[in-house]
Write a protein that holds these residues in place. Sequence first.
Motif, mmCIF file in Angstrom:
data_model
loop_
_atom_site.group_PDB
_atom_site.id
_atom_site.type_symbol
_atom_site.label_atom_id
_atom_site.label_comp_id
_atom_site.label_asym_id
_atom_site.label_seq_id
_atom_site.Cartn_x
_atom_site.Cartn_y
_atom_site.Cartn_z
ATOM 1 N N GLN A 129 1.341 20.310 10.758
ATOM 2 C CA GLN A 129 2.714 19.789 10.682
ATOM 3 C C GLN A 129 2.731 18.254 10.846
ATOM 4 O O GLN A 129 1.863 17.692 11.524
ATOM 5 C CB GLN A 129 3.581 20.403 11.779
ATOM 6 C CG GLN A 129 4.182 21.742 11.394
ATOM 7 C CD GLN A 129 5.233 22.185 12.405
ATOM 8 O OE1 GLN A 129 5.057 22.044 13.611
ATOM 9 N NE2 GLN A 129 6.322 22.731 11.915
ATOM 10 N N TYR A 130 3.728 17.637 10.274
ATOM 11 C CA TYR A 130 3.897 16.175 10.372
ATOM 12 C C TYR A 130 4.788 15.815 11.559
ATOM 13 O O TYR A 130 5.711 16.559 11.907
ATOM 14 C CB TYR A 130 4.541 15.623 9.101
ATOM 15 C CG TYR A 130 3.598 15.631 7.932
ATOM 16 C CD1 TYR A 130 2.869 14.497 7.605
ATOM 17 C CD2 TYR A 130 3.406 16.792 7.183
ATOM 18 C CE1 TYR A 130 1.968 14.511 6.548
ATOM 19 C CE2 TYR A 130 2.513 16.814 6.119
ATOM 20 C CZ TYR A 130 1.802 15.665 5.812
ATOM 21 O OH TYR A 130 0.918 15.691 4.767
ATOM 22 N N PRO A 132 6.924 12.504 12.144
ATOM 23 C CA PRO A 132 7.318 11.149 11.767
ATOM 24 C C PRO A 132 7.628 10.334 13.022
ATOM 25 O O PRO A 132 8.256 10.828 13.960
ATOM 26 C CB PRO A 132 8.603 11.356 10.948
ATOM 27 C CG PRO A 132 8.672 12.818 10.655
ATOM 28 C CD PRO A 132 7.928 13.508 11.747
ATOM 29 N N ILE A 150 0.031 15.662 12.044
ATOM 30 C CA ILE A 150 -0.252 14.495 11.192
ATOM 31 C C ILE A 150 0.830 13.450 11.443
ATOM 32 O O ILE A 150 2.029 13.726 11.309
ATOM 33 C CB ILE A 150 -0.274 14.884 9.695
ATOM 34 C CG1 ILE A 150 -1.299 16.004 9.461
ATOM 35 C CG2 ILE A 150 -0.593 13.671 8.818
ATOM 36 C CD1 ILE A 150 -1.134 16.710 8.126
ATOM 37 N N TYR A 152 3.176 10.354 10.666
ATOM 38 C CA TYR A 152 3.802 9.808 9.455
ATOM 39 C C TYR A 152 4.677 8.635 9.878
ATOM 40 O O TYR A 152 5.591 8.790 10.691
ATOM 41 C CB TYR A 152 4.654 10.898 8.782
ATOM 42 C CG TYR A 152 5.390 10.439 7.542
ATOM 43 C CD1 TYR A 152 4.757 10.405 6.297
ATOM 44 C CD2 TYR A 152 6.722 10.044 7.615
ATOM 45 C CE1 TYR A 152 5.437 9.982 5.162
ATOM 46 C CE2 TYR A 152 7.413 9.619 6.476
ATOM 47 C CZ TYR A 152 6.766 9.594 5.254
ATOM 48 O OH TYR A 152 7.435 9.181 4.138
ATOM 49 N N LEU A 180 9.425 12.479 2.737
ATOM 50 C CA LEU A 180 8.545 13.442 3.402
ATOM 51 C C LEU A 180 9.085 14.866 3.237
ATOM 52 O O LEU A 180 8.338 15.801 2.933
ATOM 53 C CB LEU A 180 8.406 13.087 4.886
ATOM 54 C CG LEU A 180 7.455 13.961 5.693
ATOM 55 C CD1 LEU A 180 6.019 13.797 5.197
ATOM 56 C CD2 LEU A 180 7.514 13.620 7.190
ATOM 57 N N LYS A 184 6.997 17.614 1.280
ATOM 58 C CA LYS A 184 6.307 18.611 2.116
ATOM 59 C C LYS A 184 7.202 19.761 2.563
ATOM 60 O O LYS A 184 6.704 20.786 3.029
ATOM 61 C CB LYS A 184 5.721 17.950 3.377
ATOM 62 C CG LYS A 184 4.880 16.720 3.094
ATOM 63 C CD LYS A 184 3.518 17.100 2.500
ATOM 64 C CE LYS A 184 2.720 15.862 2.111
ATOM 65 N NZ LYS A 184 1.534 16.155 1.357
ATOM 66 N N ILE A 189 7.667 19.679 9.167
ATOM 67 C CA ILE A 189 7.930 18.622 10.156
ATOM 68 C C ILE A 189 8.186 19.261 11.523
ATOM 69 O O ILE A 189 9.083 20.102 11.676
ATOM 70 C CB ILE A 189 9.133 17.761 9.726
ATOM 71 C CG1 ILE A 189 8.799 17.128 8.364
ATOM 72 C CG2 ILE A 189 9.445 16.693 10.773
ATOM 73 C CD1 ILE A 189 9.929 16.390 7.733
#
Length: 472
Positions: A129-130, A132, A150, A152, A180, A184, A189
Amino acid sequence: MRRVQGRERKDPVDKRTIAEPYKIKVVEPLRATTRDYRAEKIREAGYNTFLLRSEDVYIDLLTDSGTSAMSDNQWAGMMLGDEAYAGSRNFYHLEAAVQEIYGFRYVVPTHQGRAAEHITSQLRIKPGQYVPMNMYFTTTREHVELAHGIFYDCIIDEAHDPANPHPFKGNVDLAKLDRLVQEKGRDAIAYLSLAPCVNMAGGQPFSMGNLRQVAAWARRHGIPIIFDATRAVENAYFIQQREPGYAGKPVREILREMMSYGEGCTMSSKKDNLVNIGGFIATNNEEFFVQAKEMVVVYEGLHTYGGLAGRDMEAIARGIYEMVDDAYIASRVRQVEYLGSRLREAGIPIVEPVGGHAVFVDAKRFLSHLPQEEFPAQALAAALYVDSGVRGMERGIVSAGRDPVTGEHRRPKLELVRLTIPRRVYTNLHMDVVAESCIALYGERRAIRGLKMVYEPKKLRFFQARFEPIVP
Ligand SMILES: Cc1ncc(COP(=O)(O)O)c(C=O)c1O
């Protein structure tokens, strides 16, 4: 306006110097050393200011983390520490202070900020998962990556340009968030991690207007906001000073409004909260609270102390009330600006506008003869120490570390030396000494040589990496 002998005139008090809203009761001697001594010490420390002994430092601007001077009221509170293993009365004071000032319902203490980040990342990120963030912070990103998340970057582009005078360089670029989600999908997220007074951008605040837009976006997509509230009060002060509609509003109210847009926060109390150790997770999410309580027992201690002594929690509770005093926060941020203005007047390249906790010298422009691979900010921090015993730190390519996928150096646009001002510790004469040393070095900058890295730890390398000067 004031009436003076029958005439009205602008109140001269408006223009007078505003002194620190406290006086000094306890002093700690500083030790001056010679240039030769310092040259030897920095060599022994591998040209890394983190590896110097503090007794060899004259003015310590390494960090504002855990370096605050506590008040007489906080020290008095330390004597009232209830050192019970469970249910210490000081925990309830801390909980009440967080509820009242930050507005979050549930509180889990931790020994410092990164412990709160660890627990939050492990519980809230599914692998892949991202997360931000408005730029990265070293430990925050490290814990995201340890949880197989991850990072971002969603900060506005202006934040990556040290000369750009944007008043709110901590703002989020909503187009980057949209991109994003489009690429994705929403489920990729985990949460939005928002830092007030973004450390790595130079201590730059976000505006309330931007925060409101981000919160609306997050609500629309069902994505929670978790603040890294470490420097939220300093951000609230900038909103009061710079944002239309907030002039004259108490910092305490502004902070409360900021936090109302989030589900919770992680916190390093070692900054805003005016203590030497501590942190917490605070949230309105009951499920997350219950999970965090379960996890804190494994890593930190029971959920009513989280790695802290009772006396530490009391000092944090009292610090939380002190930090929202408008006179205190104004004097704190103005001192940072004072140092910045001295450097600016001398033509030294610094990150503009000056942020809330530190002046960031732009090492890329200061040492324009050195390529980034020769670690200009690391070299400048070492040279500053040798010149005057002032200790700053590198915030550039060394701090950025390596990309976990390619293994290459990350190459941040910002290559900075951070001169971080501890809270309530130094006077403006100390700031003058720092400024004079920077000015002297600027005059002889061509003589500063680059460095090569001779030891590189795998994680958070800036803390322990070692360097040697490049011999031409
Ligand atoms: C923005 C930010 N977040 C998190 C942390 C980590 O906090 P701690 O040092 O208490 O672990 C820091 C510390 O410098 C910080 O500046």
